[in-house]
Every structure is written in structure tokens, then in C-alpha cells.
Design a protein around this motif. Structure first.
Motif, PDB file in Angstrom:
ATOM      1  N   ILE A   1       0.736  -1.243   0.150  1.00 17.70           N
ATOM      2  CA  ILE A   1      -0.142   0.025  -0.018  1.00 17.70           C
ATOM      3  C   ILE A   1       1.055   1.101   0.010  1.00 17.70           C
ATOM      4  O   ILE A   1       0.772   2.315  -0.724  1.00 17.70           O
ATOM      5  CB  ILE A   1      -1.075   0.127   1.301  1.00 17.70           C
ATOM      6  N   ALA A   2       1.853   1.447   0.947  1.00 20.89           N
ATOM      7  CA  ALA A   2       2.779   2.321   0.913  1.00 20.89           C
ATOM      8  C   ALA A   2       3.513   2.665  -0.580  1.00 20.89           C
ATOM      9  O   ALA A   2       3.410   3.987  -0.852  1.00 20.89           O
ATOM     10  CB  ALA A   2       3.997   2.000   1.899  1.00 20.89           C
ATOM     11  N   ALA A   3       3.814   1.615  -1.418  1.00 26.64           N
ATOM     12  CA  ALA A   3       4.269   1.706  -2.774  1.00 26.64           C
ATOM     13  C   ALA A   3       3.296   2.342  -3.695  1.00 26.64           C
ATOM     14  O   ALA A   3       3.647   3.301  -4.236  1.00 26.64           O
ATOM     15  CB  ALA A   3       5.064   0.280  -3.297  1.00 26.64           C
TER      16      ALA A   3
ATOM     17  N   SER B   1       0.789   9.367  -5.549  1.00 26.51           N
ATOM     18  CA  SER B   1       1.089  10.780  -5.138  1.00 26.51           C
ATOM     19  C   SER B   1       2.056  11.484  -6.165  1.00 26.51           C
ATOM     20  O   SER B   1       1.919  12.741  -6.469  1.00 26.51           O
ATOM     21  CB  SER B   1       1.707  10.607  -3.732  1.00 26.51           C
ATOM     22  N   ALA B   2       2.792  10.581  -6.755  1.00 28.01           N
ATOM     23  CA  ALA B   2       3.870  11.368  -7.684  1.00 28.01           C
ATOM     24  C   ALA B   2       3.135  11.575  -8.968  1.00 28.01           C
ATOM     25  O   ALA B   2       3.335  12.476  -9.670  1.00 28.01           O
ATOM     26  CB  ALA B   2       4.792  10.096  -8.035  1.00 28.01           C
ATOM     27  N   CYS B   3       2.145  10.661  -9.392  1.00 27.43           N
ATOM     28  CA  CYS B   3       1.556  10.818 -10.673  1.00 27.43           C
ATOM     29  C   CYS B   3       0.441  11.976 -10.587  1.00 27.43           C
ATOM     30  O   CYS B   3       0.275  12.639 -11.354  1.00 27.43           O
ATOM     31  CB  CYS B   3       0.669   9.317 -11.040  1.00 27.43           C
TER      32      CYS B   3
ATOM     33  N   THR C   1       2.510  15.261 -10.432  1.00 28.73           N
ATOM     34  CA  THR C   1       2.953  15.607 -11.795  1.00 28.73           C
ATOM     35  C   THR C   1       1.626  16.054 -12.890  1.00 28.73           C
ATOM     36  O   THR C   1       1.955  17.091 -13.527  1.00 28.73           O
ATOM     37  CB  THR C   1       3.523  14.191 -12.533  1.00 28.73           C
ATOM     38  N   GLY C   2       0.466  15.285 -12.685  1.00 25.08           N
ATOM     39  CA  GLY C   2      -0.735  15.848 -13.542  1.00 25.08           C
ATOM     40  C   GLY C   2      -1.034  17.120 -13.289  1.00 25.08           C
ATOM     41  O   GLY C   2      -1.309  17.713 -14.155  1.00 25.08           O
ATOM     42  N   LEU C   3      -0.943  17.501 -11.958  1.00 21.62           N
ATOM     43  CA  LEU C   3      -1.542  18.880 -11.482  1.00 21.62           C
ATOM     44  C   LEU C   3      -0.648  19.866 -11.985  1.00 21.62           C
ATOM     45  O   LEU C   3      -1.057  20.781 -12.468  1.00 21.62           O
ATOM     46  CB  LEU C   3      -1.731  18.949  -9.771  1.00 21.62           C
ATOM     47  N   THR C   4       0.804  19.505 -11.964  1.00 23.39           N
ATOM     48  CA  THR C   4       1.615  20.515 -12.407  1.00 23.39           C
ATOM     49  C   THR C   4       1.544  20.787 -13.976  1.00 23.39           C
ATOM     50  O   THR C   4       1.952  21.712 -14.592  1.00 23.39           O
ATOM     51  CB  THR C   4       3.066  20.351 -11.963  1.00 23.39           C
TER      52      THR C   4
ATOM     53  N   THR D   1       3.365  25.269  -8.328  1.00 24.39           N
ATOM     54  CA  THR D   1       4.742  24.567  -7.783  1.00 24.39           C
ATOM     55  C   THR D   1       4.263  23.106  -7.524  1.00 24.39           C
ATOM     56  O   THR D   1       3.287  22.956  -6.852  1.00 24.39           O
ATOM     57  CB  THR D   1       5.243  25.444  -6.801  1.00 24.39           C
ATOM     58  N   PRO D   2       5.249  22.262  -7.425  1.00 30.62           N
ATOM     59  CA  PRO D   2       4.948  20.864  -6.996  1.00 30.62           C
ATOM     60  C   PRO D   2       4.648  20.562  -5.527  1.00 30.62           C
ATOM     61  O   PRO D   2       4.018  19.963  -4.934  1.00 30.62           O
ATOM     62  CB  PRO D   2       6.478  20.071  -7.298  1.00 30.62           C
ATOM     63  N   ILE D   3       5.467  21.583  -4.667  1.00 29.01           N
ATOM     64  CA  ILE D   3       5.042  21.676  -3.294  1.00 29.01           C
ATOM     65  C   ILE D   3       3.468  22.062  -2.850  1.00 29.01           C
ATOM     66  O   ILE D   3       2.856  21.335  -2.145  1.00 29.01           O
ATOM     67  CB  ILE D   3       5.910  22.581  -2.562  1.00 29.01           C
ATOM     68  N   ILE D   4       3.111  23.066  -3.585  1.00 31.37           N
ATOM     69  CA  ILE D   4       1.921  23.308  -3.542  1.00 31.37           C
ATOM     70  C   ILE D   4       0.720  22.265  -4.056  1.00 31.37           C
ATOM     71  O   ILE D   4      -0.227  22.226  -3.332  1.00 31.37           O
ATOM     72  CB  ILE D   4       1.303  24.678  -4.114  1.00 31.37           C
ATOM     73  N   ALA D   5       1.063  21.831  -5.263  1.00 33.72           N
ATOM     74  CA  ALA D   5       0.339  20.910  -5.678  1.00 33.72           C
ATOM     75  C   ALA D   5       0.109  19.517  -4.695  1.00 33.72           C
ATOM     76  O   ALA D   5      -0.801  18.976  -4.611  1.00 33.72           O
ATOM     77  CB  ALA D   5       0.757  20.256  -7.075  1.00 33.72           C
ATOM     78  N   LYS D   6       1.167  19.315  -4.169  1.00 34.66           N
ATOM     79  CA  LYS D   6       1.459  17.919  -3.311  1.00 34.66           C
ATOM     80  C   LYS D   6       0.490  18.206  -2.069  1.00 34.66           C
ATOM     81  O   LYS D   6      -0.111  17.069  -1.424  1.00 34.66           O
ATOM     82  CB  LYS D   6       3.173  17.798  -2.690  1.00 34.66           C
ATOM     83  N   ILE D   7       0.215  19.297  -1.523  1.00 37.50           N
ATOM     84  CA  ILE D   7      -0.548  19.599  -0.262  1.00 37.50           C
ATOM     85  C   ILE D   7      -2.061  18.758  -0.274  1.00 37.50           C
ATOM     86  O   ILE D   7      -2.345  17.878   0.480  1.00 37.50           O
ATOM     87  CB  ILE D   7      -0.574  20.862   0.193  1.00 37.50           C
ATOM     88  N   PRO D   8      -2.760  19.260  -1.359  1.00 36.14           N
ATOM     89  CA  PRO D   8      -4.148  18.619  -1.293  1.00 36.14           C
ATOM     90  C   PRO D   8      -3.966  17.225  -1.632  1.00 36.14           C
ATOM     91  O   PRO D   8      -4.906  16.481  -1.481  1.00 36.14           O
ATOM     92  CB  PRO D   8      -4.876  19.480  -2.501  1.00 36.14           C
ATOM     93  N   VAL D   9      -3.133  16.751  -2.691  1.00 34.77           N
ATOM     94  CA  VAL D   9      -2.898  15.124  -2.989  1.00 34.77           C
ATOM     95  C   VAL D   9      -2.797  14.422  -1.629  1.00 34.77           C
ATOM     96  O   VAL D   9      -3.441  13.544  -1.419  1.00 34.77           O
ATOM     97  CB  VAL D   9      -1.873  15.329  -3.992  1.00 34.77           C
TER      98      VAL D   9
END
Length: 354
Positions: free
Chosen positions: A303-305, A311-313, A316-319, A326-334
Motif C-alpha cells: 500500500i505504501a508503494a 502521489s507522484a502521478c 505531476t498531473g496537476l503541475t 509548484t510541486p510543493i503546493i500541488a502536493k498538499i491537497p494530494v
């Protein structure tokens, strides 16, 4: 050979309706009836004195009010000690909410489903149902399902059929008052199938139904139980993230002058330690799993993998959709959404009792 199913009735300041209920039950059943006087006081002892005269009716006294949960555990121990070959027991309330026919329906269900927790569930859609009872049931149903993964029609019903083995396990379960029945429900999750039996919904008044349930105090106790798993999961996740960050910083300083791959090495070592910590905390403290470590470890890291890949996909899709993001901002809601998904998946797939 007939195996008994004792009828357990915890009571506090009962009236004649309890006497009438037990008289009718004695005409229908040969099972023992165990009544617990939960500190009712001297002015109500006349009720218990009448019950003591009935053949097969046992009365246990608490000198002071200890709560419904403690009264049930007192009765469980009495039944297991005195009727060792029982199938299980039926618990019913003493305030007239449970009719003899409903008690008999639940008894029949327990005999037919001896490894299940039987729930006598009420219908809260009628016009004569008190508004606070309808609202309270809908709210607790939603929270119980969302946070605990238990989907039942009536979380607070007092009419239940409990297998003998489960009775033994419940003797050490925490909770002395109404919250005990909630803990019982969550303890059964994944260990005992829950079988629902529709029963009558009876209230003496739509606007002023008398009950010993204290809405504020007892509701807080119940909702604390529902929230406890999720809060502990939050603590586990946040502390694991802190460990991961601190270890990463320390390892980077240690390997900076040793190898040019110090970031990769530090990331892997820190993540291995923090993930192991997170796994063990979730196993022991959050979900109280009894599954083998071999199975749960494999599921956990799978599950972790998967979540790491999601998360990575997603980031990447949002950016790509919004180049100025920025990737950092996109990562927060994801990661917030994946956090809730992770909680549900770990509860239902990784650590769930079967």
C-alpha cells in the motif's frame, strides 16, 4: 440437550413494566433471566423483591450506580460462571422499549447464528420517533461507518444477542456506561459477523421520552470512541513524518562528505526507519491487529508503494495542467486526500481482523 440462552436485563429505578415483561417471558421461555439492579436505591427494592420470587429469575445488586456497561459485565460473569454450557445471552432494556416478541426474535437469531453478534435494530423513520433520537441515530451511523468501517442500522440498540465466547472477551473490555455497547460493536468488527433483526420502535413520548441516557455526557463518551482510531492514526502518521525528516537531515550531514549519493542513501534509510515505526504503531496501538506480521507487513509496504506512486502521478498531473502551480503546493491537497484513503485502506485491508 437444551442449551440455555439467558436473558440479561440491566435496570435502574424500574417500574411495573419490568415485572410484567419478565412474567410474560417466563411463560414463553425456560431460559434463566438475570436482572441487575444498578444502584436503584431503597424505594425501588419492592420491584426486585417480587422478581426474586419468580422461578428462574436471578437478581444481582450493585450497591451504587456503576453504569450500564458494568451492569452488563456483572451479568456476563454471573451467566458464564453459573450456566457454563450456554449458547450466549440476550440483553434487553428494562424501560419497555423491547417487547417479548422482539426478544424472542433475537433469541431465535442467536440460536441459528451462534457465532454472530445479533443486533435488534429499530426503524427511526416513523412520525412518532423523537427528533433527537432520529438525529442521534443518523449521526452515529454515519460516524461509525466513516471512521470505524462498521455499517449498522442502529448503533445504540440495547437488544442484542451475544455468543458465549464473545461474552468472555467482553469481560475485560473498557467502558462502564453506555459507551460499552459502542466498544462492543467495534470489538466485533472483523471478528464476529453482525446479524440484524428488525424490531419494534417504541417510545413513551415523541417530545419527552424518559431515558437514563444523558445526551451530552454519554454522546461525548461514544464519539470519543469513534474518533480515537482516527486521532491515533493521525498521531502515528505525523510522528512518523517527523522521524523521517529528522533522520533524513542527520543522515545527510553524516554522508555529505562520504558519497555524492548521500541524498538517495539518506532518503532510503530514513524512510525504512520511519515506515517500520509507523507500521508497528498502527499494528499495536491504532488498529489492534492480531494478524501475522508476515501478512500485514507485505500488505503495508504494498500500500505504501501504491500511495507513493499515486502521489507522484497526481502531483505531476496537476503541475502539467497548471504550469504555474509548484510541486510543493500541488502536493498538499494530494497528500491530504491520500491520507484519508490510506486510513481506510489500512483499516479495511492491512490490519482488519478476519
Amino acid at each position: 440437550m437444551h442449551r440455555a440462552v439467558p436473558i440479561i436485563i440491566p435496570s435502574l429505578e424500574p417500574g411495573e413494566c419490568l415485572i410484567n415483561l419478565i412474567n410474560v417471558l417466563k411463560n414463553k421461555l425456560s431460559d434463566p433471566i438475570v436482572v441487575v439492579d444498578d444502584g436503584s436505591g431503597e424505594s425501588f427494592q419492592w420491584v426486585y423483591e417480587i422478581l426474586k420470587q419468580l422461578d428462574g429469575c436471578y437478581v444481582i445488586h450493585h450497591t451504587e450506580n456503576k453504569g450500564k456497561g458494568r451492569a452488563l459485565k456483572t451479568a456476563f460473569k454471573f451467566c458464564l460462571d453459573n450456566f457454563p454450557d450456554i449458547i450466549g445471552c440476550i440483553t434487553a432494556d428494562s424501560d419497555g422499549q423491547h417487547t417479548v416478541s422482539c426478544i424472542l426474535k433475537c433469541r431465535k437469531a442467536l440460536v441459528e447464528h451462534q457465532a454472530s453478534l445479533i443486533m435488534g435494530v429499530r426503524n427511526f423513520n416513523g412520525e412518532d420517533i423523537p427528533n433527537k433520537s432520529r438525529f442521534g441515530n443518523n449521526l452515529t451511523r454515519f460516524i461509525c461507518k466513516a471512521l470505524c468501517g462498521v455499517n449498522v442500522s442502529d448503533t445504540q440498540t440495547g437488544l442484542r444477542g451475544i455468543p458465549a465466547q464473545f461474552m468472555r472477551e467482553l469481560l475485560d473490555l473498557s467502558g462502564e456506561r453506555f459507551e460499552f455497547e459502542t466498544r462492543m460493536l467495534l470489538t466485533a468488527r472483523g471478528a464476529y459477523p453482525i446479524f440484524e433483526v428488525p424490531i419494534e420502535t417504541i417510545y413513551d413520548s415523541k417530545d419527552n421520552h424518559s431515558t437514563h441516557f444523558k445526551p451530552l455526557r454519554d454522546s461525548v463518551r461514544i464519539y470519543k470512541i469513534f474518533l480515537s482510531e482516527f486521532v491515533k492514526f493521525m498521531f502515528s502518521s505525523m510522528s512518523a513524518s517527523a522521524i523521517d525528516l529528522i533522520l533524513f537531515a542527520v543522515l545527510c550531514m553524516a554522508f555529505d562528505d562520504v558519497t555524492k549519493y548521500f541524498v538517495i542513501i539518506s532518503t532510503v534509510l530514513a524512510r525504512c526507519v520511519s515506515a517500520t515505526y509507523n507500521y508497528l504503531i498502527n499494528y499495536k496501538m491504532v488498529f489492534h491487529s492480531h494478524s501475522s506480521h508476515k501478512k500485514t507487513t507485505a500488505k503495508y509496504f504494498l500500500i505504501a508503494a501504491v500511495l507513493m506512486l499515486l502521489s507522484a502521478c497526481a502531483v505531476t498531473g496537476l503541475t502539467m495542467l497548471w504550469p504555474n502551480l509548484t510541486p510543493i503546493i500541488a502536493k498538499i491537497p494530494v497528500d491530504i486526500m491520500l491520507f484519508f484513503l490510506n486510513f481506510i485502506v489500512q483499516r479495511e485491508f492491512v490490519y482488519r481482523k478476519r
